[in-house]
Design a protein around this motif. Structure first.
Motif, short mmCIF file in Angstrom:
data_model
loop_
_atom_site.label_atom_id
_atom_site.label_comp_id
_atom_site.label_asym_id
_atom_site.label_seq_id
_atom_site.Cartn_x
_atom_site.Cartn_y
_atom_site.Cartn_z
N SER A 104 2.36 -16.21 -9.82
CA SER A 104 1.33 -15.92 -8.82
C SER A 104 1.83 -14.96 -7.75
O SER A 104 1.03 -14.24 -7.13
N ILE A 105 3.15 -14.90 -7.55
CA ILE A 105 3.70 -14.02 -6.51
C ILE A 105 3.58 -12.56 -6.93
O ILE A 105 3.13 -11.71 -6.15
N SER A 106 3.98 -12.23 -8.15
CA SER A 106 3.85 -10.84 -8.59
C SER A 106 2.38 -10.46 -8.72
O SER A 106 1.99 -9.31 -8.45
N GLN A 107 1.54 -11.40 -9.12
CA GLN A 107 0.11 -11.14 -9.22
C GLN A 107 -0.48 -10.86 -7.84
O GLN A 107 -1.32 -9.95 -7.67
N ARG A 108 -0.03 -11.61 -6.87
CA ARG A 108 -0.49 -11.42 -5.49
C ARG A 108 -0.07 -10.04 -4.97
O ARG A 108 -0.87 -9.34 -4.34
N PHE A 109 1.16 -9.64 -5.29
CA PHE A 109 1.63 -8.32 -4.86
C PHE A 109 0.83 -7.22 -5.55
O PHE A 109 0.41 -6.24 -4.91
N THR A 110 0.63 -7.36 -6.85
CA THR A 110 -0.12 -6.36 -7.61
C THR A 110 -1.52 -6.18 -7.04
O THR A 110 -2.01 -5.05 -6.87
N GLN A 111 -2.17 -7.29 -6.74
CA GLN A 111 -3.51 -7.21 -6.14
C GLN A 111 -3.48 -6.52 -4.79
O GLN A 111 -4.41 -5.77 -4.44
N ALA A 112 -2.41 -6.73 -4.03
CA ALA A 112 -2.31 -6.13 -2.70
C ALA A 112 -2.18 -4.62 -2.78
O ALA A 112 -2.61 -3.91 -1.86
N THR A 113 -1.61 -4.10 -3.88
CA THR A 113 -1.49 -2.64 -4.02
C THR A 113 -2.84 -2.02 -4.34
O THR A 113 -3.10 -0.87 -3.98
N GLY A 114 -3.70 -2.76 -5.04
CA GLY A 114 -5.00 -2.23 -5.45
C GLY A 114 -4.88 -0.99 -6.31
O GLY A 114 -5.74 -0.11 -6.26
N SER A 115 -3.82 -0.92 -7.11
CA SER A 115 -3.50 0.31 -7.83
C SER A 115 -3.39 0.09 -9.33
O SER A 115 -2.84 -0.92 -9.79
N ALA A 116 -3.88 1.07 -10.09
CA ALA A 116 -3.73 1.04 -11.54
C ALA A 116 -2.30 1.36 -11.96
O ALA A 116 -1.97 1.25 -13.14
N CYS A 117 -1.47 1.76 -11.01
CA CYS A 117 -0.07 2.07 -11.32
C CYS A 117 0.81 0.82 -11.36
O CYS A 117 1.98 0.91 -11.74
N VAL A 118 0.27 -0.31 -10.94
CA VAL A 118 1.08 -1.51 -10.75
C VAL A 118 0.60 -2.63 -11.66
O VAL A 118 -0.59 -2.98 -11.65
N ALA B 50 0.82 -1.21 0.00
CA ALA B 50 0.00 0.00 0.00
C ALA B 50 0.86 1.26 0.00
O ALA B 50 0.47 2.29 -0.57
N GLN B 51 2.04 1.19 0.61
CA GLN B 51 2.91 2.36 0.71
C GLN B 51 3.55 2.74 -0.63
O GLN B 51 3.93 3.90 -0.82
N VAL B 52 3.66 1.79 -1.53
CA VAL B 52 4.29 2.06 -2.84
C VAL B 52 3.26 2.07 -3.96
O VAL B 52 3.61 2.15 -5.13
N ALA B 53 1.99 2.02 -3.63
CA ALA B 53 0.93 1.82 -4.62
C ALA B 53 0.86 2.92 -5.67
O ALA B 53 0.39 2.68 -6.79
#
Length: 273
Positions: free
Chosen positions: A230-244, A209-212
């Motif tokens: 699945s790891i990068s996908q999991r991280f991307t989902q955790a950001t909830g951001s269109a920037c990632v 969330a801090q880097v989203a």
């Protein structure tokens, strides 16, 4: 009780590389790219870096190496975590940008006599410890001072991807993040592998969330069994951001398939939206 006591990321390195001169290999990668070896003092570590700064009015791209040779065998910790093939440096050497800097991880490429704080814990369970991230951040500070007022682009390979994200979470001058086979959730990586967790390490996904708001692309190899997509996908989902964005690259695994396409991948710039 788990029988395996090492991280999955050690598996590609479970053999001796005594016949390989790892320092000479790094110099051979850096020389054609006009990158010069330097040492940075970043308490408590002395870090090796390769540097090409040719235009101080331009941003700087900083590449962060992977975990290197963490284990000499299935049960024996390596005496020297210096990587045998320096994937992070190989990627940096391909980058045509005016300002490119490569940062080795703590205890890689540096003489233990000059690095008394180095201990095996820093390339095993504490590879992402708070003091490691602080030291890497201090190295980034020193690089940033060479291009005052300019933004920083971070690129991390494997465990260097986690370092890039953790460092970025503490800064305001990061313009973009790219990772290649990045271990962005080491707890999940080790859970999937059924191996012991990294005691004493921070986890990149905890600062998602801090880097989203930072533009990011996280590349994963479709055939990577060490850090699966699945790891990068999991991280991307955790950001909830269109920037990632997370991007799966066909034909690539954890170590192979990146060098021959890196310049093409660099043409896609991380953006928001």
């Amino acid at each position: 009780m788990k029988k395996l006591l090492l991280s999955l990321l050690a598996l590609p390195f479970l053999f001796s590389c005594s016949a390989i001169d790892r320092d000479a290999n790094a110099d051979a990668l850096a020389k054609p790219a006009r990158m010069s070896r330097m040492l940075l003092k970043t308490d408590p570590f002395l870090l090796t870096t390769f540097v090409r700064i040719t235009d101080r009015s331009q941003p700087v791209t900083i590449y962060i190496e992977g975990d290197g040779l963490a284990w000499a065998s299935r049960t024996e910790v390596s005496r020297d975590p210096t990587p045998k093939d320096a994937q992070g440096l190989a990627l940096a050497a391909l980058d045509p940008a005016a300002n490119v800097v490569y940062l080795a991880r703590p205890c890689q490429y540096t003489d233990r006599s000059k690095n008394p704080s180095c201990a095996p814990a820093y390339w095993t369970g504490k590879r992402f410890a708070p003091e490691v991230i602080t030291a890497m951040g201090r190295a980034v500070d020193q690089v940033a001072a060479q291009v005052p007022g300019q933004k920083i682009n971070l690129v991390g390979y494997s465990g260097g991807g986690a370092v890039a994200v953790l460092v970025a979470s503490r800064r305001q001058d990061v313009a973009s993040i790219r990772t290649v086979a990045g271990n962005l959730d080491h707890a999940e990586v080790n859970r999937l592998a059924g191996v012991s967790q990294l005691t004493g390490s921070l986890n990149a996904i905890d600062v998602a969330a801090q880097v989203a708001k930072i533009p990011q692309i996280h590349y994963s190899g479709v055939n990577d069994r060490i850090v699966p997509p699945s790891i990068s996908q999991r991280f991307t989902q955790a950001t909830g951001s269109a920037c990632v964005r997370s991007v799966s690259v066909p034909g690539a695994d954890h170590e192979n398939g990146w060098i021959n396409r890196w310049r093409e991948l660099l043409n896609t710039r991380p953006t928001c939206g």
